[in-house]
Write an enzyme that holds these catalytic residues in place. Structure first.
Site, mmCIF file in Angstrom:
data_model
loop_
_atom_site.group_PDB
_atom_site.id
_atom_site.type_symbol
_atom_site.label_atom_id
_atom_site.label_comp_id
_atom_site.label_asym_id
_atom_site.label_seq_id
_atom_site.Cartn_x
_atom_site.Cartn_y
_atom_site.Cartn_z
ATOM 1 N N SER A 1 61.877 53.849 19.625
ATOM 2 C CA SER A 1 61.180 53.626 18.362
ATOM 3 C C SER A 1 60.620 54.915 17.793
ATOM 4 C CB SER A 1 60.034 52.629 18.557
ATOM 5 O OG SER A 1 60.549 51.413 18.995
ATOM 6 N N ALA B 1 67.369 47.928 23.368
ATOM 7 C CA ALA B 1 66.106 48.614 23.601
ATOM 8 C C ALA B 1 65.315 48.661 22.306
ATOM 9 C CB ALA B 1 66.355 50.023 24.122
ATOM 10 N N CYS B 2 64.022 48.821 22.485
ATOM 11 C CA CYS B 2 63.109 48.971 21.367
ATOM 12 C C CYS B 2 63.592 50.120 20.470
ATOM 13 C CB CYS B 2 61.754 49.292 21.971
ATOM 14 S SG CYS B 2 60.467 49.469 20.804
ATOM 15 N N PRO B 3 63.618 50.021 19.148
ATOM 16 C CA PRO B 3 63.036 48.968 18.318
ATOM 17 C C PRO B 3 64.001 47.849 17.928
ATOM 18 C CG PRO B 3 63.754 50.755 16.911
ATOM 19 C CD PRO B 3 64.144 51.134 18.315
#
Lengths: 191, 384
Positions: free
Chosen positions: B84, A16-18
């Protein structure tokens, strides 16, 4: 779609991001300028992020293919002097001139010396693909008497190719400037 | 292990963020999505200060960006899902900052949060609720009377409606859609299946649907609970050919995507802008004018957070809209035609797939539905 030759394949599937970008950045730091990386990811958001990241860092985003749930992003590491390199080959044609030549003479040879991944996503129809690094080993695929127009992205690699071909006895090689980066004519590619 | 609580990362839910936006509390948001996603759609509010620095520009640390983040203010880091934002928020904390939060579930959960707001009491008992999907600008309604409920323009998050009905001791008997939606996936059919309610659609919008439904028609009122709470369908084409408004309890006019508070509906999302301009004008400048000016207009969308009133309510008196809404004050027909067909905002994300889904022709997974709905609603002509 045929396999696209790359220097490194990076598996970011399931991440998954990041993480896909974090890993891409790390891998990119180890690559040589001009080399191409294939990043495999399942996170749909990675597409826009890879494009944004490449734009902000100056690396060249080439394109993305989709196989089932897996996105394959292709990025080429730019070299700092790629755009500014001194050009020496004396015979040069502009994009527009090549366009006209092709319209009037269908037999002209267009030699594309970019990496296979660049060629795969965006090329002039009929262009021959021989990456600059393979030119020496694949020289016998070309005819010394032919009109050859050599093209790359910005005119730098094609200039080196022209100079080298001229040294090998090719008489009618011309460098196309600036090249694919500003090509407005017809193109084809795998999408 | 000892750790300073001040320097711990805190989580903020979409519900808490909604409370902050509605209460107009000061908040600084660092949105770390890529630029194009940020420019497409972001968190808005009168008291919200927001900047965008993509997370991939912060991978080497936040030091270069710290001067853009105010010290001492409550800071919320936001991304698409949350991964993020946590990553960046942790770095901001490591740099010595406190009062730093990340948004739980990211913009996905912001897009899906529904805030129930009570609009008012009904004349003979019962109440009307508005459900504000604050992140996307969608509005649903629930009429509750005497143990029964009807939901209008149900959104995909049907559990919220079931929850409120349960709290109010009401059984959902009807699910009505004012039109075939193009910007979000209707939860009407799902809610009807789950609760045994009847699913009502305007027949002209439902010609291609693959499932059974009940036809909304003028003159066929729907009764909720005690015999007096009526939902009167009023045929009002223009956004779609079938668009139907509802008058609830002779007090409220639910206009769907025809008339908003600060704008009017766009006629192009089913590919028929030219054809439907006349219908839209007829509805706005003639049909609605014949209704009582004291009706309270309740639309299916809002465009800007400035349209959110006290407690988050989105509503206005019809007479006030005739005075203040620019879309109701274009006297020349030609200029009206140009306003609603030219220079329209971009179409909502995936609007074709969303229409197909609402017809039952596509059956995307929950995750795919989420992806399709990401972004603003853009159903009004003035949304940019």
């Amino acid at each position: 779609m045929p396999d696209i030759k790359v220097n490194q394949t990076l598996d970011c599937k399931g991440l998954a991001c990041p993480m896909p970008i974090v890993k891409t950045k790390k891998a990119m730091d180890q690559l040589q300028p001009g080399q191409v990386i294939e990043v495999q990811a399942t996170d749909k958001g990675s597409l826009a992020d890879i494009q944004g990241w490449a734009k902000n860092t100056g690396h060249q985003y080439l394109g993305t293919t989709e196989e089932g749930d897996v996105l394959k992003h292709f990025i080429r590491k730019s070299s700092p002097n790629e755009v500014k390199e001194e050009k020496k080959h004396p015979h040069v044609v502009s994009n527009e001139e090549l366009h006209q030549i092709m319209a009037s003479n269908s037999k002209t040879t267009v030699l594309d010396v970019r990496e296979p991944a660049e060629y795969a996503f965006n090329r002039i129809p009929g262009a021959i693909s021989i990456p600059l690094g393979d030119l020496e080993s694949r020289l016998d695929e070309l005819n010394r008497e032919d009109d050859i127009h050599v093209i790359c992205r910005t005119g730098a690699r094609s200039d080196l190719a022209c100079q080298w071909l001229a040294e090998q006895g090719f008489k009618k090689v011309k460098n196309v400037e600036p090249g694919m980066s500003e090509w407005t004519g017809t193109t084809e590619g795998n999408h | 292990m000892a750790s300073s609580t001040e320097l711990e990362l805190s989580v903020m839910t979409a519900k808490e963020l909604t409370r902050i936006v509605l209460a107009k509390e000061q908040l600084f948001i660092l949105d770390v999505r890529n630029e194009s996603d940020f420019n497409d759609w972001k968190i808005e509010g009168d008291s919200i200060e927001i900047i965008n620095i993509p997370y991939f520009d912060l991978l080497d640390g936040v030091d270069d960006s710290l001067d853009q983040i105010p010290d001492g203010k409550k800071v919320l880091v936001v991304c698409a899902k949350e991964g993020s934002s946590k990553f960046v928020a942790e770095q901001i904390i490591k740099a010595g900052r406190s009062n730093v939060y990340y948004l739980e579930g990211g913009m996905k959960s912001w897009s899906e949060h529904l805030e129930p707001v009570k609009i008012g009491e009904l004349n003979r008992g019962g109440s009307l609720y508005q459900f504000v999907r604050i992140g996307k600008g969608c509005l649903s309604y629930m009429v509750i009377s005497n143990g029964e409920a009807a939901v209008i323009d149900t959104l995909r998050m049907t559990d919220v409606f079931e929850q409120i009905a349960k709290e109010q001791g009401a059984q959902i008997k009807h699910a009505l859609d004012t039109h075939l939606h193009a910007d979000h996936i209707s939860g009407g059919r799902k809610l009807a299946e789950r609760t045994g309610a009847a699913y009502w659609l305007p027949p002209k919008d439902a010609e291609e649907v693959t499932f059974d439904y009940k036809k909304l028609e003028e003159g066929h009122d729907i009764t909720v609970g005690s015999t007096t709470i009526r939902i009167q369908p009023v045929y009002s084409p223009g956004h779609t050919i079938g668009s139907t408004s509802f008058i609830v309890d002779d007090q409220y006019l639910l206009t769907g995507d025809i008339l908003f508070i600060e704008s009017i509906g766009r006629p192009d999302l089913a590919g028929k802008a030219g054809d439907w301009v006349g219908d839209l004008r007829e509805t706005l400048y003639s049909r609605y004018k014949k209704l009582s000016k004291d009706l309270i207009v309740l639309p299916a969308h809002f465009g800007k957070v400035t349209e959110l009133g006290e407690g988050g309510k989105v509503m206005a008196r019809l007479s006030d809209l005739y005075k203040n809404n620019p879309g109701l004050n274009i006297q020349e027909e030609e200029r009206f035609r140009r306003t609603v067909t030219e220079n329209l905002p971009p179409q909502p994300n995936s609007y074709q797939e969303i229409r197909q889904t609402n017809m039952g022709k596509l059956t995307p997974s929950e995750e795919e539905q989420r992806e399709m709905e990401i972004g603003p609603n853009r159903c009004a002509v003035h949304d940019k």
